[in-house]
Design a protein around this motif. Structure first.
Motif, PDB file in Angstrom:
ATOM      1  N   SER A  50       5.976   6.736  -1.950  1.00  0.00           N
ATOM      2  CA  SER A  50       5.359   7.172  -3.206  1.00  0.00           C
ATOM      3  C   SER A  50       6.331   7.029  -4.371  1.00  0.00           C
ATOM      4  O   SER A  50       5.911   6.938  -5.522  1.00  0.00           O
ATOM      5  CB  SER A  50       4.884   8.619  -3.087  1.00  0.00           C
ATOM      6  OG  SER A  50       5.983   9.461  -2.774  1.00  0.00           O
ATOM      7  N   VAL A  83      -4.102   5.475  10.795  1.00  0.00           N
ATOM      8  CA  VAL A  83      -3.731   5.079   9.433  1.00  0.00           C
ATOM      9  C   VAL A  83      -3.213   3.635   9.417  1.00  0.00           C
ATOM     10  O   VAL A  83      -3.548   2.855   8.518  1.00  0.00           O
ATOM     11  CB  VAL A  83      -2.678   6.047   8.860  1.00  0.00           C
ATOM     12  CG1 VAL A  83      -2.056   5.503   7.583  1.00  0.00           C
ATOM     13  CG2 VAL A  83      -3.314   7.411   8.595  1.00  0.00           C
ATOM     14  N   TRP A  95       8.361  17.167  11.557  1.00  0.00           N
ATOM     15  CA  TRP A  95       7.049  17.342  12.208  1.00  0.00           C
ATOM     16  C   TRP A  95       6.057  16.276  11.768  1.00  0.00           C
ATOM     17  O   TRP A  95       4.989  16.159  12.356  1.00  0.00           O
ATOM     18  CB  TRP A  95       6.492  18.744  11.921  1.00  0.00           C
ATOM     19  CG  TRP A  95       6.531  19.097  10.479  1.00  0.00           C
ATOM     20  CD1 TRP A  95       5.605  18.803   9.517  1.00  0.00           C
ATOM     21  CD2 TRP A  95       7.608  19.778   9.819  1.00  0.00           C
ATOM     22  NE1 TRP A  95       6.041  19.255   8.299  1.00  0.00           N
ATOM     23  CE2 TRP A  95       7.253  19.866   8.450  1.00  0.00           C
ATOM     24  CE3 TRP A  95       8.820  20.330  10.248  1.00  0.00           C
ATOM     25  CZ2 TRP A  95       8.083  20.485   7.508  1.00  0.00           C
ATOM     26  CZ3 TRP A  95       9.630  20.937   9.308  1.00  0.00           C
ATOM     27  CH2 TRP A  95       9.273  21.018   7.954  1.00  0.00           C
ATOM     28  N   LEU A  96       6.381  15.485  10.743  1.00  0.00           N
ATOM     29  CA  LEU A  96       5.486  14.390  10.361  1.00  0.00           C
ATOM     30  C   LEU A  96       5.673  13.178  11.279  1.00  0.00           C
ATOM     31  O   LEU A  96       4.918  12.219  11.193  1.00  0.00           O
ATOM     32  CB  LEU A  96       5.702  14.011   8.893  1.00  0.00           C
ATOM     33  CG  LEU A  96       5.423  15.151   7.897  1.00  0.00           C
ATOM     34  CD1 LEU A  96       5.732  14.691   6.477  1.00  0.00           C
ATOM     35  CD2 LEU A  96       3.979  15.641   7.998  1.00  0.00           C
ATOM     36  N   LEU A  97       6.678  13.238  12.170  1.00  0.00           N
ATOM     37  CA  LEU A  97       6.870  12.246  13.249  1.00  0.00           C
ATOM     38  C   LEU A  97       7.001  10.829  12.714  1.00  0.00           C
ATOM     39  O   LEU A  97       6.591   9.861  13.361  1.00  0.00           O
ATOM     40  CB  LEU A  97       5.689  12.301  14.243  1.00  0.00           C
ATOM     41  CG  LEU A  97       5.393  13.657  14.889  1.00  0.00           C
ATOM     42  CD1 LEU A  97       4.181  13.534  15.820  1.00  0.00           C
ATOM     43  CD2 LEU A  97       6.591  14.193  15.663  1.00  0.00           C
ATOM     44  N   LEU A 152       0.855  -1.197   0.000  1.00  0.00           N
ATOM     45  CA  LEU A 152       0.000   0.000   0.000  1.00  0.00           C
ATOM     46  C   LEU A 152       0.889   1.245   0.000  1.00  0.00           C
ATOM     47  O   LEU A 152       1.882   1.313   0.731  1.00  0.00           O
ATOM     48  CB  LEU A 152      -0.888   0.029   1.250  1.00  0.00           C
ATOM     49  CG  LEU A 152      -1.970  -1.043   1.374  1.00  0.00           C
ATOM     50  CD1 LEU A 152      -2.727  -0.864   2.691  1.00  0.00           C
ATOM     51  CD2 LEU A 152      -2.946  -0.989   0.196  1.00  0.00           C
ATOM     52  N   ASP A 153       0.513   2.207  -0.797  1.00  0.00           N
ATOM     53  CA  ASP A 153       1.225   3.484  -0.877  1.00  0.00           C
ATOM     54  C   ASP A 153       1.131   4.221   0.460  1.00  0.00           C
ATOM     55  O   ASP A 153       0.043   4.425   0.988  1.00  0.00           O
ATOM     56  CB  ASP A 153       0.575   4.323  -1.994  1.00  0.00           C
ATOM     57  CG  ASP A 153       1.318   5.614  -2.286  1.00  0.00           C
ATOM     58  OD1 ASP A 153       2.300   5.930  -1.572  1.00  0.00           O
ATOM     59  OD2 ASP A 153       0.898   6.313  -3.228  1.00  0.00           O
ATOM     60  N   ARG A 154       2.288   4.616   1.009  1.00  0.00           N
ATOM     61  CA  ARG A 154       2.293   5.377   2.257  1.00  0.00           C
ATOM     62  C   ARG A 154       2.186   6.883   2.006  1.00  0.00           C
ATOM     63  O   ARG A 154       2.104   7.696   2.929  1.00  0.00           O
ATOM     64  CB  ARG A 154       3.583   5.053   3.047  1.00  0.00           C
ATOM     65  CG  ARG A 154       3.673   5.645   4.437  1.00  0.00           C
ATOM     66  CD  ARG A 154       2.601   5.090   5.345  1.00  0.00           C
ATOM     67  NE  ARG A 154       2.594   5.732   6.658  1.00  0.00           N
ATOM     68  CZ  ARG A 154       1.982   6.880   6.923  1.00  0.00           C
ATOM     69  NH1 ARG A 154       1.318   7.510   5.970  1.00  0.00           N
ATOM     70  NH2 ARG A 154       2.014   7.378   8.138  1.00  0.00           N
ATOM     71  N   GLY A 155       2.269   7.274   0.729  1.00  0.00           N
ATOM     72  CA  GLY A 155       2.032   8.678   0.392  1.00  0.00           C
ATOM     73  C   GLY A 155       3.282   9.536   0.358  1.00  0.00           C
ATOM     74  O   GLY A 155       3.333  10.515  -0.373  1.00  0.00           O
ATOM     75  N   TYR A 156       4.291   9.190   1.157  1.00  0.00           N
ATOM     76  CA  TYR A 156       5.515   9.978   1.246  1.00  0.00           C
ATOM     77  C   TYR A 156       6.571   9.460   0.288  1.00  0.00           C
ATOM     78  O   TYR A 156       6.644   8.272   0.038  1.00  0.00           O
ATOM     79  CB  TYR A 156       6.136   9.858   2.646  1.00  0.00           C
ATOM     80  CG  TYR A 156       5.238  10.252   3.750  1.00  0.00           C
ATOM     81  CD1 TYR A 156       4.903  11.589   3.926  1.00  0.00           C
ATOM     82  CD2 TYR A 156       4.729   9.312   4.641  1.00  0.00           C
ATOM     83  CE1 TYR A 156       4.067  11.966   4.961  1.00  0.00           C
ATOM     84  CE2 TYR A 156       3.888   9.684   5.676  1.00  0.00           C
ATOM     85  CZ  TYR A 156       3.566  11.001   5.834  1.00  0.00           C
ATOM     86  OH  TYR A 156       2.740  11.367   6.854  1.00  0.00           O
ATOM     87  N   SER A 157       7.470  10.340  -0.144  1.00  0.00           N
ATOM     88  CA  SER A 157       8.670   9.887  -0.830  1.00  0.00           C
ATOM     89  C   SER A 157       9.713   9.503   0.215  1.00  0.00           C
ATOM     90  O   SER A 157       9.614   9.883   1.384  1.00  0.00           O
ATOM     91  CB  SER A 157       9.205  10.983  -1.751  1.00  0.00           C
ATOM     92  OG  SER A 157       9.618  12.086  -0.978  1.00  0.00           O
ATOM     93  N   ARG A 179      13.399  15.739   5.769  1.00  0.00           N
ATOM     94  CA  ARG A 179      13.174  17.179   5.636  1.00  0.00           C
ATOM     95  C   ARG A 179      11.919  17.656   6.368  1.00  0.00           C
ATOM     96  O   ARG A 179      11.678  18.868   6.454  1.00  0.00           O
ATOM     97  CB  ARG A 179      13.135  17.587   4.152  1.00  0.00           C
ATOM     98  CG  ARG A 179      11.984  17.086   3.354  1.00  0.00           C
ATOM     99  CD  ARG A 179      11.824  17.857   2.025  1.00  0.00           C
ATOM    100  NE  ARG A 179      10.506  17.597   1.496  1.00  0.00           N
ATOM    101  CZ  ARG A 179      10.230  16.619   0.635  1.00  0.00           C
ATOM    102  NH1 ARG A 179      11.180  15.852   0.176  1.00  0.00           N
ATOM    103  NH2 ARG A 179       8.987  16.437   0.228  1.00  0.00           N
ATOM    104  N   ALA A 180      11.113  16.756   6.903  1.00  0.00           N
ATOM    105  CA  ALA A 180       9.868  17.163   7.569  1.00  0.00           C
ATOM    106  C   ALA A 180       9.681  16.397   8.881  1.00  0.00           C
ATOM    107  O   ALA A 180       8.796  15.558   9.008  1.00  0.00           O
ATOM    108  CB  ALA A 180       8.678  16.935   6.628  1.00  0.00           C
ATOM    109  N   THR A 219      11.272  12.265   2.382  1.00  0.00           N
ATOM    110  CA  THR A 219      10.409  13.183   3.141  1.00  0.00           C
ATOM    111  C   THR A 219      10.758  13.234   4.638  1.00  0.00           C
ATOM    112  O   THR A 219      10.850  14.329   5.201  1.00  0.00           O
ATOM    113  CB  THR A 219       8.923  12.799   2.968  1.00  0.00           C
ATOM    114  OG1 THR A 219       8.581  12.940   1.587  1.00  0.00           O
ATOM    115  CG2 THR A 219       8.014  13.677   3.801  1.00  0.00           C
ATOM    116  N   TYR A 239      -2.335   6.054  15.478  1.00  0.00           N
ATOM    117  CA  TYR A 239      -2.187   4.855  14.651  1.00  0.00           C
ATOM    118  C   TYR A 239      -3.423   4.595  13.785  1.00  0.00           C
ATOM    119  O   TYR A 239      -3.593   3.483  13.276  1.00  0.00           O
ATOM    120  CB  TYR A 239      -1.937   3.639  15.556  1.00  0.00           C
ATOM    121  CG  TYR A 239      -0.506   3.122  15.498  1.00  0.00           C
ATOM    122  CD1 TYR A 239       0.570   4.002  15.522  1.00  0.00           C
ATOM    123  CD2 TYR A 239      -0.222   1.762  15.406  1.00  0.00           C
ATOM    124  CE1 TYR A 239       1.878   3.535  15.467  1.00  0.00           C
ATOM    125  CE2 TYR A 239       1.076   1.292  15.342  1.00  0.00           C
ATOM    126  CZ  TYR A 239       2.123   2.182  15.377  1.00  0.00           C
ATOM    127  OH  TYR A 239       3.417   1.715  15.313  1.00  0.00           O
TER     128      TYR A 239
END
Lengths: 295, 295
Positions: B191, B170, B158-160, B144-149, B155-156, B152, B168
């Motif tokens: 992604s 998701v 704050w996405l923890l 399943l696609d986790r959406g992030y590259s 560089r981010a 990511t 949890y």
């Protein structure tokens, strides 16, 4: 907010046509233990919520909030909430908000106890914090990468990007990051450079006299306060639009606001340290509207 | 799991050098209300956790779990956990796991009551579900696609993405999606096509006689069970490696497993309906090792 009231709901089936659900509510002491450690809301952030603004004990935008609760439940495969039961719970809670002034009612629907028979659900009420100053003086925001591209939500519904779930740790971390950078709040931007939303609010821009907000295409929540404001602006003859908005447009907006149920309309005075024009009189008119009793 | 024991911890400062923390524990009834509705764990999934496997009352990989709890706390700007206090809480809980067989201990550190003075913390214990069959027969997974590259997380922050937070929803939705597709579990893929992790487990592949797992570069949790298994394999002279792994490599692996603290090593029998070879004897040897008492 300091809680003044809470009730636990015994969730009814969505097709339960009772006219009086008061027997399914149990008032609890807000400070006392109420939830067991087996609760999946607390173990997994596995549930959904709504925060409703209350003015003089009148719950605002109730229809839109109940619509969104039902939508979130569907996305999370939770049982369809009984709309009339939740409506009655909101009105029961509203009686415990300040008689004059602003309050907050929160609705929470959790998947329940692990391996338990049923979801758990509760409603809380309390006085709202005083947001007068922030509505007048505005906020500084920073843009933060949300990690997703704009087309991710449509192809990956398991990321729950359009659901208002209890899994808000990232939203809270983004606000902490903004404060560390000397700002008050954040605006999420997609990895391919489109504006999304704030961690707990909707963005509205004014451009060339018209009002635009990012299209709620599944990747952001459809803001109930933005929805109410757009209806109001439409009735005044103003043009409103949902658009896919590149982040570059933030710097050139005539004005910008974050809209949410409790803080209402707050003007953005700077984005990433670029100062933005602020229309205080227009903002005040928005908040007068948002503080008037609305369905 | 059915909880058999729970205790609430009064969190001590990280530099509190007491040798006996038993006065800071309060045993509670697992089925009784214990948490107030103002808890941010339940309102916002705002907190962190660990799940520790227990064998014959011995907590497994305790050092690695306490390390990861501290790492998650740092990423979430929570107070540094007092390591000795949590260690003692784990041993207190372990006494209430099955005397013979497998148990589970959960550690939870929540940001606490909204506007409250302190985080809240608790530990639960119970018997583990019987995973014998799934360890022998294996599981079918879907990607399943986790959406992030893959870049990511760096560089981010704050996405923890490297923190084991209570948010949890998701992860739970991904497992539901896998089951809807007729599988047992999911493997998240970035992604841009790199293998990440399962919603509650770590992926290990065997390729050309060596064992590889996705590099924990901030985007995935560093699995404590994978860590223990790699140490074991290294001591046997096997080669192990952390790599950035393209999803295409899944289909050509000699064998693949999901590793986690309670289910331990389960062989993957199919990925997206492509059957994978299963080495039952090797898997059994992994689980014999994982079920032996380990620090």
């Amino acid at each position: 907010m300091a809680l003044s009231f809470a009730l636990v709901i015994d969730p009814a089936a969505s097709d339960d046509l009772r006219t009086d659900f008061s027997d399914s509510f149990r008032v609890i002491d807000t400070a006392a233990p109420a939830l067991s450690v087996g609760e999946l809301s607390t173990q997994r952030g596995d549930g959904i919520f709504e925060s409703i603004g209350v003015v003089d004990r009148h719950p605002q935008e109730l229809i839109a909030h109940l619509d969104r609760l039902a939508h979130s439940a569907q996305l999370c495969a939770l049982p369809v909430p009984n709309r009339e039961q939740w409506r009655q719970a909101v009105f029961a809670a509203a009686e415990h908000c300040p008689a004059r002034g602003e309050g907050v009612i929160k609705l929470i629907l959790s998947r329940g106890i692990e391996h338990g028979p049923t979801p758990t659900a509760w409603v809380t009420a309390g006085a709202a914090p005083d947001n007068t100053r922030v509505r007048e003086q505005g906020i500084r925001v920073v843009t933060l990468d949300r990690g997703y591209s704009i087309d991710t939500p449509a192809r990956a519904p398991w990321l729950l990007l359009g659901a208002k779930t209890l899994s808000y740790a990232v939203n809270m971390a983004a606000i902490r990051e903004a404060k560390q950078r000397g700002a008050d709040d954040a605006i999420f931007v997609s990895s391919d450079g489109f504006v999304l939303e704030a961690p707990t609010a909707t963005l509205v821009l004014k451009e060339d006299g018209r009002y635009v907000t990012p299209a709620p295409n599944g990747g952001i929540l459809h803001g109930t306060t933005q929805l109410g404001l757009f209806e109001h602006l439409g009735s005044l003859g103003d043009e409103t639009a949902y658009e896919t908005i590149r982040a570059e447009r933030l710097a050139t907006a005539e004005a910008a606001w974050l809209l949410s149920s409790v803080r209402l309309a707050v003007p953005i005075v700077a984005i990433d340290d670029v100062e933005l024009p602020v229309d205080h009189e227009l903002t005040a008119s928005f908040n007068r509207f948002l503080l008037s009793p609305r369905a």
